[in-house]
Design an enzyme around this catalytic site. Structure first.
Site, mmCIF file in Angstrom:
data_model
loop_
_atom_site.group_PDB
_atom_site.id
_atom_site.type_symbol
_atom_site.label_atom_id
_atom_site.label_comp_id
_atom_site.label_asym_id
_atom_site.label_seq_id
_atom_site.Cartn_x
_atom_site.Cartn_y
_atom_site.Cartn_z
ATOM 1 N N GLU A 49 -18.995 -57.879 -28.409
ATOM 2 C CA GLU A 49 -17.903 -56.934 -28.674
ATOM 3 C C GLU A 49 -17.157 -56.536 -27.403
ATOM 4 O O GLU A 49 -16.760 -55.377 -27.246
ATOM 5 C CB GLU A 49 -18.414 -55.708 -29.441
ATOM 6 N N HIS A 272 -24.692 -49.057 -29.895
ATOM 7 C CA HIS A 272 -25.976 -49.768 -29.918
ATOM 8 C C HIS A 272 -26.748 -49.429 -28.643
ATOM 9 O O HIS A 272 -26.154 -49.057 -27.635
ATOM 10 C CB HIS A 272 -25.767 -51.286 -29.951
#
Length: 409
Positions: A49, A272
């Site tokens: 990402e 995360h």
């Protein structure tokens, strides 16, 4: 012959959640990630990402001293978001884009536009060839009703096949990424059993971090809490997997995760948690014999389970293909009826147009829009059917091949 020295490899993996204009405090977090990587001096850094090439360039400049070699994988409309930084020279790279990756009309999810892929980077460390894979599979938006499960299973199968067929010349295989699967899910079991990859969390001699190695935790301020209602401790969907090939052994000496906010600050690195592993690689004195007899029943079972999921997806895709095709035919019939009416009126066969011209034009435009949309859907679902059917046939062939193997090698 003296025992070869041990190679300790420090690996960092993180889904950075760096979506331009959408991710909160993105640039600040990317800077903090870069600072942390410089401080700890990892040998290999696997990131997901990183959607902005500017973010990648900033990280590349910052990590030039500790990880001077890097590669950014480009795919899809907005990019794969995958990149690798290495302390060692990169010899070769390869990208494989998954054949199925959600639906283009599901704009609120957006996975289709990312071109979800697996990237391969090959490095050579002290005469050891290491194949490094980084990937990000399709997200799970609903645990109870997961419409993307067949696509994720196909991705897991293609990932496993890609690793099996590209790792034959490697000494060590390393996979890091956001797999968007819980440890017990069929996709992760398929990936591990078909490739022989070991999970750093379950194999680690020492562990420090979030309970159960979770990488999405409720205490992270960026985590969507509704997704974790059924999982009070969090979930583990980010992995470092590895295996030794040929005459080497690999052991996970230590595994760590971050635990929310950056030390001393009120902000996490991402939504995360990062996964950090220390892997010990050593040449074994005697090449171990290869046998899969004991694992054969479990491998056949997980292949059968995965094939069932793909078959369910295939049925749904065929229904969607039929529905979109029927919609396209109805829209075409409506356009033909309008065309016949207009031609009849122009030829004097029919009476004067009873409806205003604007209404007729709007109806024609509406029918044409439906025709184009339905035709596009039909084409997309036709491709989906072919990909699911192809994967199902591959799995069937793999199962047949396993059943026909002799009892020992």
């Amino acid at each position: 012959m003296e025992k070869d020295p041990m190679l300790r490899l420090r690996v960092f993996d993180l889904n950075c959640w760096a979506i331009c204009y959408l991710s909160k405090r993105r640039q600040e977090r990317i800077s903090l990630i870069g600072d942390q990587l410089c401080r700890e001096g990892f040998d290999l850094v696997l990131l997901q990402e990183i959607w902005s090439e500017r973010d990648y360039s900033n990280l590349k400049a910052k990590l030039g001293g500790c990880c001077p070699f890097s590669h950014y994988f480009r795919s899809g409309v907005i990019g794969s978001g995958l990149c690798v930084f290495s302390k060692f020279p990169i010899l070769d790279t390869l990208l494989y884009q998954y054949s199925l990756n959600g639906y283009p009309y599901m704009l609120q999810h957006g996975d289709w536009f990312c071109g979800k892929s697996v990237g391969l980077v090959i490095v050579r460390i002290a005469e050891i060839t290491v194949n490094i894979y980084v990937t990000h599979l399709h997200a799970e938006y609903s645990r109870e009703k997961d419409a993307y499960l067949p696509h994720r299973v196909v991705q897991a199968w293609e990932l496993a096949q890609f690793i099996r067929h590209t790792a034959k010349a490697a000494d060590v295989v390393l996979l890091g990424g956001d797999l968007n699967m819980h440890p017990g899910d069929v996709g992760i079991r398929l990936l591990r059993s078909w490739t022989g990859l070991r999970d750093a969390f379950t194999e680690a001699q020492r562990f420090e971090g979030c309970e159960d190695g979770c990488t999405l935790i409720p205490s992270n301020c960026f985590t969507v809490k509704s997704e974790l209602q059924s999982f009070p401790l969090g979930i583990r969907i980010d992995y470092i997997l590895y295996k030794a090939v040929s005459s080497f052994t690999v052991e996970c000496e230590e595994l760590r995760t971050t635990t929310g906010t950056v030390p001393g600050l009120d902000i996490p690195y991402s939504d995360h948690e990062a996964v950090m592993a220390v892997l010990c690689i050593q040449r074994r004195q005697q090449t171990a014999s290869v046998t899969i007899d004991a694992a054969m029943p479990a491998l056949l079972e997980v292949l059968s389970e995965a094939r069932t999921e793909v078959c369910m997806g295939l049925l749904a895709a065929r229904q969607q293909r039929y529905s979109s095709g029927r919609m396209a035919v109805l829209a075409m019939l409506l356009l033909l009826l309008q065309a016949v009416g207009v031609l009849g009126m122009l030829g004097g066969v029919a009476a004067a147009q009873p409806f205003p011209a604007l209404s007729v034009s709007l109806l024609a435009f509406f029918a044409l829009a439906i025709l184009l949309f339905a035709a596009g859907l039909h084409l997309f679902h036709s491709i989906e059917v072919k990909m699911l059917q192809g994967t199902e046939e591959q799995m069937e062939m793999a199962m047949r091949g396993l059943q026909e193997q002799p009892l020992h090698h």
